[in-house]
Motif scaffolding. Structure first.
Motif, PDB file in Angstrom:
ATOM      1  N   GLY A  82       9.636  -0.607   8.151  1.00 19.31           N
ATOM      2  CA  GLY A  82       8.668   0.423   8.517  1.00 19.31           C
ATOM      3  C   GLY A  82       7.453  -0.250   9.122  1.00 19.31           C
ATOM      4  N   PHE A  83       7.435  -0.321  10.459  1.00 12.83           N
ATOM      5  CA  PHE A  83       6.403  -1.127  11.132  1.00 12.83           C
ATOM      6  C   PHE A  83       5.425  -0.238  11.906  1.00 12.83           C
ATOM      7  N   GLY A  84       5.002   0.852  11.244  1.00 15.11           N
ATOM      8  CA  GLY A  84       3.987   1.718  11.840  1.00 15.11           C
ATOM      9  C   GLY A  84       2.608   1.121  11.645  1.00 15.11           C
ATOM     10  N   ASN A  85       1.588   1.981  11.622  1.00 17.55           N
ATOM     11  CA  ASN A  85       0.209   1.504  11.524  1.00 17.55           C
ATOM     12  C   ASN A  85      -0.029   0.660  10.279  1.00 17.55           C
ATOM     13  N   PHE A  86       0.468   1.132   9.134  1.00 19.65           N
ATOM     14  CA  PHE A  86       0.202   0.395   7.897  1.00 19.65           C
ATOM     15  C   PHE A  86       0.998  -0.896   7.834  1.00 19.65           C
ATOM     16  N   GLY A  87       2.249  -0.872   8.296  1.00 13.80           N
ATOM     17  CA  GLY A  87       3.040  -2.088   8.314  1.00 13.80           C
ATOM     18  C   GLY A  87       2.419  -3.158   9.201  1.00 13.80           C
ATOM     19  N   GLN A  88       1.910  -2.744  10.352  1.00 19.71           N
ATOM     20  CA  GLN A  88       1.236  -3.678  11.254  1.00 19.71           C
ATOM     21  C   GLN A  88      -0.053  -4.204  10.631  1.00 19.71           C
ATOM     22  N   PHE A  89      -0.756  -3.319   9.940  1.00 19.05           N
ATOM     23  CA  PHE A  89      -2.002  -3.679   9.268  1.00 19.05           C
ATOM     24  C   PHE A  89      -1.765  -4.787   8.241  1.00 19.05           C
ATOM     25  N   LEU A  90      -0.721  -4.664   7.431  1.00 15.87           N
ATOM     26  CA  LEU A  90      -0.417  -5.688   6.434  1.00 15.87           C
ATOM     27  C   LEU A  90       0.118  -6.963   7.076  1.00 15.87           C
ATOM     28  N   ALA A  91       0.915  -6.811   8.129  1.00 17.11           N
ATOM     29  CA  ALA A  91       1.534  -7.974   8.778  1.00 17.11           C
ATOM     30  C   ALA A  91       0.487  -8.950   9.295  1.00 17.11           C
ATOM     31  N   LYS A  92      -0.611  -8.454   9.811  1.00 15.82           N
ATOM     32  CA  LYS A  92      -1.667  -9.328  10.346  1.00 15.82           C
ATOM     33  C   LYS A  92      -2.151 -10.299   9.281  1.00 15.82           C
ATOM     34  N   THR A  93      -2.404  -9.788   8.087  1.00 16.99           N
ATOM     35  CA  THR A  93      -2.902 -10.649   7.010  1.00 16.99           C
ATOM     36  C   THR A  93      -1.819 -11.588   6.506  1.00 16.99           C
ATOM     37  N   LEU A  94      -0.591 -11.108   6.400  1.00 16.15           N
ATOM     38  CA  LEU A  94       0.508 -11.960   5.939  1.00 16.15           C
ATOM     39  C   LEU A  94       0.688 -13.158   6.862  1.00 16.15           C
ATOM     40  N   VAL A  95       0.622 -12.909   8.169  1.00 16.04           N
ATOM     41  CA  VAL A  95       0.766 -13.994   9.138  1.00 16.04           C
ATOM     42  C   VAL A  95      -0.402 -14.965   9.037  1.00 16.04           C
ATOM     43  N   GLN A  96      -1.603 -14.436   8.897  1.00 15.08           N
ATOM     44  CA  GLN A  96      -2.789 -15.291   8.785  1.00 15.08           C
ATOM     45  C   GLN A  96      -2.710 -16.207   7.570  1.00 15.08           C
ATOM     46  N   GLN A  97      -2.072 -15.729   6.501  1.00 14.54           N
ATOM     47  CA  GLN A  97      -1.937 -16.555   5.302  1.00 14.54           C
ATOM     48  C   GLN A  97      -0.772 -17.547   5.389  1.00 14.54           C
ATOM     49  N   GLY A  98      -0.006 -17.493   6.462  1.00 13.12           N
ATOM     50  CA  GLY A  98       1.063 -18.468   6.660  1.00 13.12           C
ATOM     51  C   GLY A  98       2.430 -18.046   6.183  1.00 13.12           C
ATOM     52  N   GLY A 201     -12.254  -6.117   6.010  1.00 11.27           N
ATOM     53  CA  GLY A 201     -11.903  -7.000   4.899  1.00 11.27           C
ATOM     54  C   GLY A 201     -11.497  -6.200   3.671  1.00 11.27           C
ATOM     55  N   TRP A 202     -10.803  -6.884   2.762  1.00 13.17           N
ATOM     56  CA  TRP A 202     -10.277  -6.222   1.567  1.00 13.17           C
ATOM     57  C   TRP A 202     -11.067  -6.560   0.316  1.00 13.17           C
ATOM     58  N   GLY A 203     -12.129  -7.296   0.464  1.00 19.06           N
ATOM     59  CA  GLY A 203     -12.909  -7.735  -0.688  1.00 19.06           C
ATOM     60  C   GLY A 203     -13.392  -6.574  -1.541  1.00 19.06           C
ATOM     61  N   GLY A 204     -13.067  -6.616  -2.838  1.00 25.01           N
ATOM     62  CA  GLY A 204     -13.517  -5.606  -3.777  1.00 25.01           C
ATOM     63  C   GLY A 204     -12.701  -4.330  -3.788  1.00 25.01           C
ATOM     64  N   LEU A 205     -11.750  -4.177  -2.870  1.00 20.39           N
ATOM     65  CA  LEU A 205     -10.945  -2.959  -2.812  1.00 20.39           C
ATOM     66  C   LEU A 205      -9.823  -3.029  -3.853  1.00 20.39           C
ATOM     67  N   PRO A 206      -9.520  -1.904  -4.521  1.00 23.91           N
ATOM     68  CA  PRO A 206      -8.517  -1.935  -5.594  1.00 23.91           C
ATOM     69  C   PRO A 206      -7.087  -2.024  -5.073  1.00 23.91           C
ATOM     70  N   PHE A 207      -6.284  -2.781  -5.784  1.00 27.50           N
ATOM     71  CA  PHE A 207      -4.851  -2.918  -5.500  1.00 27.50           C
ATOM     72  C   PHE A 207      -4.116  -2.699  -6.811  1.00 27.50           C
ATOM     73  N   VAL A 208      -3.363  -1.606  -6.894  1.00 31.25           N
ATOM     74  CA  VAL A 208      -2.661  -1.233  -8.128  1.00 31.25           C
ATOM     75  C   VAL A 208      -1.219  -1.737  -8.072  1.00 31.25           C
ATOM     76  N   TYR A 209      -0.713  -2.239  -9.189  1.00 31.17           N
ATOM     77  CA  TYR A 209       0.672  -2.714  -9.210  1.00 31.17           C
ATOM     78  C   TYR A 209       1.306  -2.475 -10.580  1.00 31.17           C
ATOM     79  N   ASP A 210       2.625  -2.370 -10.560  1.00 29.91           N
ATOM     80  CA  ASP A 210       3.407  -2.204 -11.777  1.00 29.91           C
ATOM     81  C   ASP A 210       4.668  -3.057 -11.646  1.00 29.91           C
ATOM     82  N   LYS A 211       4.818  -4.064 -12.517  1.00 32.26           N
ATOM     83  CA  LYS A 211       6.009  -4.918 -12.515  1.00 32.26           C
ATOM     84  C   LYS A 211       7.141  -4.164 -13.204  1.00 32.26           C
ATOM     85  N   VAL A 212       7.819  -3.333 -12.431  1.00 30.24           N
ATOM     86  CA  VAL A 212       8.841  -2.455 -12.993  1.00 30.24           C
ATOM     87  C   VAL A 212      10.028  -3.243 -13.534  1.00 30.24           C
ATOM     88  N   ARG A 213      10.498  -4.213 -12.750  1.00 27.30           N
ATOM     89  CA  ARG A 213      11.655  -5.016 -13.182  1.00 27.30           C
ATOM     90  C   ARG A 213      11.601  -6.370 -12.492  1.00 27.30           C
TER      91      ARG A 213
END
Length: 361
Positions: A82-98, A201-213
């Protein structure tokens, strides 16, 4: 003399008296260094002289190779589905981090993928045959089930980590548990921001997660933590929360926000020369929420069982405020009506007697 079997001594030594024999052990990275000292004939010395000899770091020496292998181990091979607006948005940071990023979408985003430095696959079979460590679902809420069922799971490694970033959490959690084989790991997440709110930037923004399995193997635990570290590195505030608890909170924090914003979009609010800060906040809320697709808004409603309750509460609150306003207005009108009735009473003469003079007749 003290020795450390796990580390190699530095080869270059400083010129020092024979009574003192320093041994320097150091990793080539500035943050990792250790020196060990021993002395002989200390009775001849009133004080100990500590000398650390650091040899010049060689590009391919033993410690550097260890560090580079460690550094490489935290980089992930991530497939974005799913490479719409949000997928592209995340991809930029993933690439920048290597991280290595592979993408798949029903629409042809090959040109955008090339500009971002990621590999685009139009066929999900080709994507899965690349054996990504992480499958990151960035689809719309409504299409999640069909997309998940379309993936050739048999072509993936059996321990692949599946992650979603949907704005609802119980729905993808249940889908993952129903469709994915038990060997796959599951991590449900929700970045509480998007391309607009996270553009600076993402500084201070909340990121919620649940380690389901997540499997017990050390490599799988590390992989999950490495993925979460992507957001920690960007300064996000990580919040571990069950999917059910997330949806209870999100029905108020997100669905109501979108509902109010879209309601404001139905009336002709416009910029004025006397805008207040509060009014501009309403305009921004309208623009941010109406800029998202109605599909997202509908998904927040239909796939969060708490949304209807919040909508009913909002409706009751709206009626309550209206009654409060009209109740006050009723009191004012009633008071004015009785005052007018008193003014319309018959005129009276002096001392309250009725004037019966011929002129009055």
């Amino acid at each position: 003399m003290l020795t450390l079997s796990c580390l190699q001594p530095s080869k270059t030594r400083a010129a020092i008296p024979h009574e003192l024999h320093p041994i320097s052990y150091c990793f080539r990275r500035p943050s990792l260094s250790l020196s060990v000292y021993s002395t002989r004939n200390q009775s001849n010395w009133r004080r100990s002289l500590c000398i650390r000899a650091i040899d010049a770091a060689q590009p391919y020496d033993y410690e550097t190779q260890i560090y580079e292998r460690f550094e490489q181990s935290i980089k992930l091979r991530i497939a974005i589905v799913g490479f719409g607006n949000f997928g592209q948005f995340l991809a930029k940071t993933l690439v920048q981090q290597g991280h290595t990023v592979l993408v798949h979408s029903r629409s042809n985003y090959s040109d955008i993928a090339t500009k971002l430095g990621v590999s685009f696959y139009s066929d999900p079979n080709d994507l899965c045959e690349e054996h990504p460590e992480v499958i990151l679902l960035c689809t719309s809420i409504l299409s999640t089930e069909s997309v998940l069922k379309s993936l050739p799971l048999q072509r993936l490694k059996r321990s692949t980590l599946f992650v979603d970033v949907l704005s609802v959490k119980e729905m993808p959690r249940n889908l993952f548990l129903q469709i994915l084989p038990p060997e796959f790991d599951i991590l449900c997440t929700h970045p509480m921001f998007g391309p607009e709110s996270g553009k600076n930037g993402w500084g201070g923004l909340p990121f919620v997660y649940d380690k389901v399995r997540i499997g017990n193997e050390e490599s799988r635990v590390h992989r999950c933590n490495n993925f979460l570290n992507i957001f920690a590195q960007e300064g996000c505030r990580l919040v571990e929360m069950s999917c059910a608890e997330h949806d209870r909170h999100a029905a108020g924090t997100q669905f109501i926000t979108h509902f109010i914003g879209r309601t404001l979009g139905k009336i002709d609010l416009d910029f004025t020369p006397i805008n207040t800060k509060g009014y501009e906040t309403l305009l921004n809320l309208r623009d941010n929420t109406c800029g998202d697709s109605f599909e997202l808004f509908y998904g927040l409603f239909i796939y969060n069982k708490n949304a209807l309750e919040q909508l009913e509460r909002l409706d009751m609150a709206f009626e309550s405020v209206k009654k409060q306003l009209f109740g006050r207005l009723h009191d004012i009108l009633r008071k004015q009506m009785f005052e007018n009735d008193e003014d319309l009473e018959a005129p009276q003469s002096n001392n309250g007697a009725v004037d019966e003079s011929p002129q009055s007749q």
